[in-house]
Design a protein around this motif. Structure first.
Motif, PDB file in Angstrom:
ATOM      1  N   ALA A 235       0.821  -1.209   0.000  1.00 20.06           N
ATOM      2  CA  ALA A 235       0.000   0.000   0.000  1.00 20.06           C
ATOM      3  C   ALA A 235       0.859   1.264   0.000  1.00 20.06           C
ATOM      4  O   ALA A 235       0.446   2.296  -0.536  1.00 20.06           O
ATOM      5  CB  ALA A 235      -0.927   0.002   1.215  1.00 20.06           C
ATOM      6  N   VAL A 236       2.044   1.200   0.587  1.00 21.12           N
ATOM      7  CA  VAL A 236       2.948   2.351   0.582  1.00 21.12           C
ATOM      8  C   VAL A 236       3.754   2.397  -0.713  1.00 21.12           C
ATOM      9  O   VAL A 236       4.008   3.467  -1.267  1.00 21.12           O
ATOM     10  CB  VAL A 236       3.877   2.293   1.809  1.00 21.12           C
ATOM     11  CG1 VAL A 236       4.926   3.393   1.746  1.00 21.12           C
ATOM     12  CG2 VAL A 236       3.069   2.416   3.094  1.00 21.12           C
ATOM     13  N   ARG A 237       4.150   1.237  -1.221  1.00 26.18           N
ATOM     14  CA  ARG A 237       5.013   1.203  -2.394  1.00 26.18           C
ATOM     15  C   ARG A 237       4.279   1.611  -3.672  1.00 26.18           C
ATOM     16  O   ARG A 237       4.857   2.279  -4.539  1.00 26.18           O
ATOM     17  CB  ARG A 237       5.596  -0.203  -2.570  1.00 26.18           C
ATOM     18  CG  ARG A 237       6.591  -0.315  -3.705  1.00 26.18           C
ATOM     19  CD  ARG A 237       7.219  -1.685  -3.729  1.00 26.18           C
ATOM     20  NE  ARG A 237       6.224  -2.738  -3.870  1.00 26.18           N
ATOM     21  CZ  ARG A 237       6.522  -4.043  -3.905  1.00 26.18           C
ATOM     22  NH1 ARG A 237       7.784  -4.420  -3.788  1.00 26.18           N
ATOM     23  NH2 ARG A 237       5.563  -4.940  -4.047  1.00 26.18           N
ATOM     24  N   ALA A 238       3.020   1.228  -3.804  1.00 22.48           N
ATOM     25  CA  ALA A 238       2.281   1.520  -5.035  1.00 22.48           C
ATOM     26  C   ALA A 238       2.145   3.028  -5.298  1.00 22.48           C
ATOM     27  O   ALA A 238       2.432   3.483  -6.409  1.00 22.48           O
ATOM     28  CB  ALA A 238       0.910   0.853  -4.989  1.00 22.48           C
ATOM     29  N   PRO A 239       1.733   3.852  -4.324  1.00 25.52           N
ATOM     30  CA  PRO A 239       1.665   5.303  -4.608  1.00 25.52           C
ATOM     31  C   PRO A 239       3.027   5.916  -4.898  1.00 25.52           C
ATOM     32  O   PRO A 239       3.141   6.812  -5.748  1.00 25.52           O
ATOM     33  CB  PRO A 239       1.053   5.886  -3.328  1.00 25.52           C
ATOM     34  CG  PRO A 239       0.362   4.754  -2.683  1.00 25.52           C
ATOM     35  CD  PRO A 239       1.170   3.554  -3.001  1.00 25.52           C
ATOM     36  N   LEU A 240       4.078   5.433  -4.208  1.00 25.58           N
ATOM     37  CA  LEU A 240       5.408   5.962  -4.475  1.00 25.58           C
ATOM     38  C   LEU A 240       5.873   5.605  -5.879  1.00 25.58           C
ATOM     39  O   LEU A 240       6.523   6.409  -6.550  1.00 25.58           O
ATOM     40  CB  LEU A 240       6.397   5.418  -3.431  1.00 25.58           C
ATOM     41  CG  LEU A 240       6.190   5.888  -1.984  1.00 25.58           C
ATOM     42  CD1 LEU A 240       7.209   5.238  -1.072  1.00 25.58           C
ATOM     43  CD2 LEU A 240       6.272   7.407  -1.892  1.00 25.58           C
ATOM     44  N   ARG A 241       5.535   4.406  -6.330  1.00 25.37           N
ATOM     45  CA  ARG A 241       5.925   3.991  -7.670  1.00 25.37           C
ATOM     46  C   ARG A 241       5.189   4.811  -8.729  1.00 25.37           C
ATOM     47  O   ARG A 241       5.779   5.215  -9.738  1.00 25.37           O
ATOM     48  CB  ARG A 241       5.625   2.505  -7.842  1.00 25.37           C
ATOM     49  CG  ARG A 241       6.091   1.906  -9.150  1.00 25.37           C
ATOM     50  CD  ARG A 241       5.975   0.406  -9.066  1.00 25.37           C
ATOM     51  NE  ARG A 241       4.663   0.004  -8.598  1.00 25.37           N
ATOM     52  CZ  ARG A 241       4.395  -1.212  -8.107  1.00 25.37           C
ATOM     53  NH1 ARG A 241       5.350  -2.113  -8.005  1.00 25.37           N
ATOM     54  NH2 ARG A 241       3.169  -1.510  -7.716  1.00 25.37           N
ATOM     55  N   GLU A 242       3.909   5.091  -8.502  1.00 29.32           N
ATOM     56  CA  GLU A 242       3.157   5.915  -9.444  1.00 29.32           C
ATOM     57  C   GLU A 242       3.685   7.354  -9.466  1.00 29.32           C
ATOM     58  O   GLU A 242       3.760   7.983 -10.527  1.00 29.32           O
ATOM     59  CB  GLU A 242       1.678   5.904  -9.081  1.00 29.32           C
ATOM     60  CG  GLU A 242       1.018   4.547  -9.259  1.00 29.32           C
ATOM     61  CD  GLU A 242      -0.444   4.578  -8.859  1.00 29.32           C
ATOM     62  OE1 GLU A 242      -0.909   5.673  -8.467  1.00 29.32           O
ATOM     63  OE2 GLU A 242      -1.107   3.536  -8.939  1.00 29.32           O
ATOM     64  N   ALA A 243       4.054   7.870  -8.298  1.00 32.87           N
ATOM     65  CA  ALA A 243       4.604   9.228  -8.262  1.00 32.87           C
ATOM     66  C   ALA A 243       5.949   9.302  -8.967  1.00 32.87           C
ATOM     67  O   ALA A 243       6.269  10.299  -9.624  1.00 32.87           O
ATOM     68  CB  ALA A 243       4.735   9.684  -6.809  1.00 32.87           C
ATOM     69  N   ALA A 244       6.753   8.228  -8.825  1.00 28.42           N
ATOM     70  CA  ALA A 244       8.054   8.217  -9.502  1.00 28.42           C
ATOM     71  C   ALA A 244       7.890   8.162 -11.012  1.00 28.42           C
ATOM     72  O   ALA A 244       8.663   8.777 -11.760  1.00 28.42           O
ATOM     73  CB  ALA A 244       8.880   7.031  -9.013  1.00 28.42           C
TER      74      ALA A 244
END
Length: 225
Positions: free
Chosen positions: A191-200
């Motif tokens: 849940a934390v990694r998915a938004p960070l990956r989309e932002a990157a």
């Protein structure tokens, strides 16, 4: 005198009664009844909810306060928060409050106070409205009534995978059958990694991928040479 004694009725024998308890014993029983029953021991899942939920809420408080002030300055209709009734543990309804914004997942982060209060869990099935058909038939025992709804869950982190079996109801049921602390930590990490990956991915990266061959050719260069 003997005739008078013969005419008198003899007292009936009293039925046997248990001995009355002493006043001390009665006072002890009264004190035990007034004493509060000890609360149930918290589980590992609830301990994780309280400790990690409190830490995340403390860290996110400045950002949530700034977002609330920005929403108040915009004077949007409906106010800063949204209010919706949801069904919690044992079918008890509660009012779910969220910030009226979806930027940076702040609407989800603003629900952390429900986790600390025990109305939500960090990981669990999605909170449903009363009367939702996914609760099951009325009066029947359903697994949703035996667990807290979650801030995030297996259905939330897998709904974009495109797999044919990744339906929200099936994923929630799968979590209910295999729930555990290890699975909760894996879901929280995703849940934390998915938004960070989309932002990157949204960042304007600059590199060789954006350069063509003509950018490196010398003046007068020809392919025939």
């Amino acid at each position: 005198m003997q005739t008078q004694r013969k005419g008198q009725r003899r007292p009936r024998p009293r039925p046997w009664q248990p001995p009355r308890p002493s006043r001390t014993a009665a006072a002890r029983r009264a004190l035990r009844a007034l004493a509060p029953t000890p609360p149930p021991r918290p589980t590992a899942k609830r301990t994780l909810d309280v400790l990690l939920g409190s830490a995340l809420l403390l860290l996110a408080s400045p950002l949530l306060a700034a977002a609330a002030l920005a929403l108040a300055a915009c004077r949007r209709p409906g106010g800063v928060l949204t209010h919706s009734t949801r069904t919690g543990l044992h079918g008890r309804p509660f009012v779910l409050r969220s910030l009226r914004t979806r930027r940076l997942k702040l609407d989800v982060v603003s629900r952390l106070h429900h986790v600390v209060r025990g109305e939500l869990s960090l990981v669990g099935p999605a909170p449903l409205a009363p009367g939702d058909v996914r609760h099951g038939t009325p009066g029947a025992r359903h697994w949703r009534q035996e667990m807290r709804p979650g801030l995030t869950g297996l259905a939330q982190v897998r709904h974009r995978s495109g797999m044919p079996w990744d339906e929200a109801a099936l994923l929630d049921q799968h979590y209910a059958e295999h729930q555990g602390l290890r699975l909760d930590l894996a879901i929280l990490a995703e849940a934390v990694r998915a938004p960070l990956r989309e932002a990157a991915r949204a960042l304007p990266w600059r590199g060789k991928a954006h350069l063509s061959d003509t950018d490196h050719r010398l003046p007068g260069y020809r392919t025939a040479e």
